[in-house]
Enzyme design. Structure first.
Site, PDB file in Angstrom:
ATOM      1  CG  HIS A  77      49.479  64.197  18.693  1.00 37.69           C
ATOM      2  ND1 HIS A  77      49.038  63.170  17.896  1.00 37.69           N
ATOM      3  CD2 HIS A  77      50.550  63.672  19.369  1.00 37.69           C
ATOM      4  CE1 HIS A  77      49.786  62.097  18.075  1.00 37.69           C
ATOM      5  NE2 HIS A  77      50.711  62.372  18.978  1.00 37.69           N
TER       6      HIS A  77
ATOM      7  CB  SER B 230      53.844  62.162  18.272  1.00 40.61           C
ATOM      8  OG  SER B 230      53.457  61.737  19.551  1.00 40.61           O
TER       9      SER B 230
END
Length: 202
Positions: A131, A106
Site C-alpha cells: 500500500h 507494507s
C-alpha cells in the site's frame, strides 16, 4: 491474561550445544545467526532496523561471499527504519535471500521484494500486502504542507523501487498501492515480489 502467560509470550527458546570444552547455551536467534539466518518479526521500527542492519553487517564481515537468509513475518512500520534495512541489503556484498513466513505487509513486503533476484521466496500460505506510505503530520498548516510534500516524494521513491524490483510498470504499482492490495503467495510470485513459492526445502 495471567502473569504466567504474559511471561511465556516473552520467552525465547535456548539451544544448548555440547563440545569438547563443555556446554554452551544460545538463544535461538543467536544460534540461527551462526547459520546466517536473520529474522524480522513484528513491526519495523528503529530498534528492529538497528538489530537487522547490525546482523547484516556482521555476517558480511564473517564471510562476504556467502548468502544471508532473511526471514520476514512483519506487518510493516516505519519507512525510514525500513529504508535503512533496504539500503544495507543493497550495500553489502553477500546476496540476501528473503523468505516470507506468515505475513509481509507494507514495509515488510517492500523488504521481501528487496532480496536478491532469483532468491526471493514465500511459504505457500503466507500473505503479502502493499500500500502507499502512511502519514500522520500534525501542527501548523505550513508544517503539514512540508510533511505532505515529503510523503509524496517518499511515495514516488518507493513506487519506483518497487517497480524496479518487481518488473511491473510504474503506473500499475502506483494504482495498486493507492489502497491496501493483498496477495496470496502465488499472486505475489506473479506480481514479481517473490520468485518462487516453496512448501519444502529443495
Amino acid at each position: 491474561m495471567s502473569a504466567l502467560e504474559t511471561q511465556a509470550l516473552g520467552m525465547i527458546p535456548m539451544v544448548i550445544e555440547q563440545s569438547g570444552r563443555g556446554e554452551r547455551s544460545y538463544d535461538i536467534y543467536s544460534r540461527l545467526l551462526k547459520e546466517r539466518v536473520i529474522f524480522l518479526v513484528g513491526e519495523v521500527n528503529d530498534q528492529t532496523a538497528n538489530l537487522v542492519v547490525a546482523q547484516l553487517l556482521f555476517l558480511e564481515s564473517e564471510n562476504p561471499d556467502k548468502d544471508i537468509s532473511f526471514y520476514i513475518n512483519s506487518p510493516g512500520g516505519s519507512v525510514t527504519a525500513g529504508m535503512a534495512i533496504y539500503d544495507t541489503m543493497q550495500f553489502i556484498k553477500p546476496d540476501v535471500s528473503t523468505l516470507c513466513c506468515g505475513f509481509a505487509a507494507s514495509m515488510g513486503a517492500f523488504l521481501l521484494a528487496a532480496g536478491a533476484k532469483g532468491k526471493r521466496y514465500s511459504l505457500p500460505n503466507s500473505k503479502i500486502m502493499i500500500h502507499q506510505v502512511l502519514g500522520g503530520a500534525r501542527g501548523q498548516a505550513t508544517d503539514i504542507e512540508i510533511h505532505a510534500r515529503d510523503i509524496l516524494r517518499t511515495k514516488e521513491q518507493m513506487n519506483r523501487i518497487l517497480a524496479e524490483r518487481t518488473g511491473q510498470p510504474i503506473e500499475k504499482v502506483k494504482a495498486d498501492t493507492e489502497r491496501d492490495y493483498f496477495m496470496t503467495a502465488d499472486e505475489a510470485k506473479d506480481y514479481g515480489i517473490v520468485d518462487q513459492v516453496i512448501a519444502k526445502r529443495p
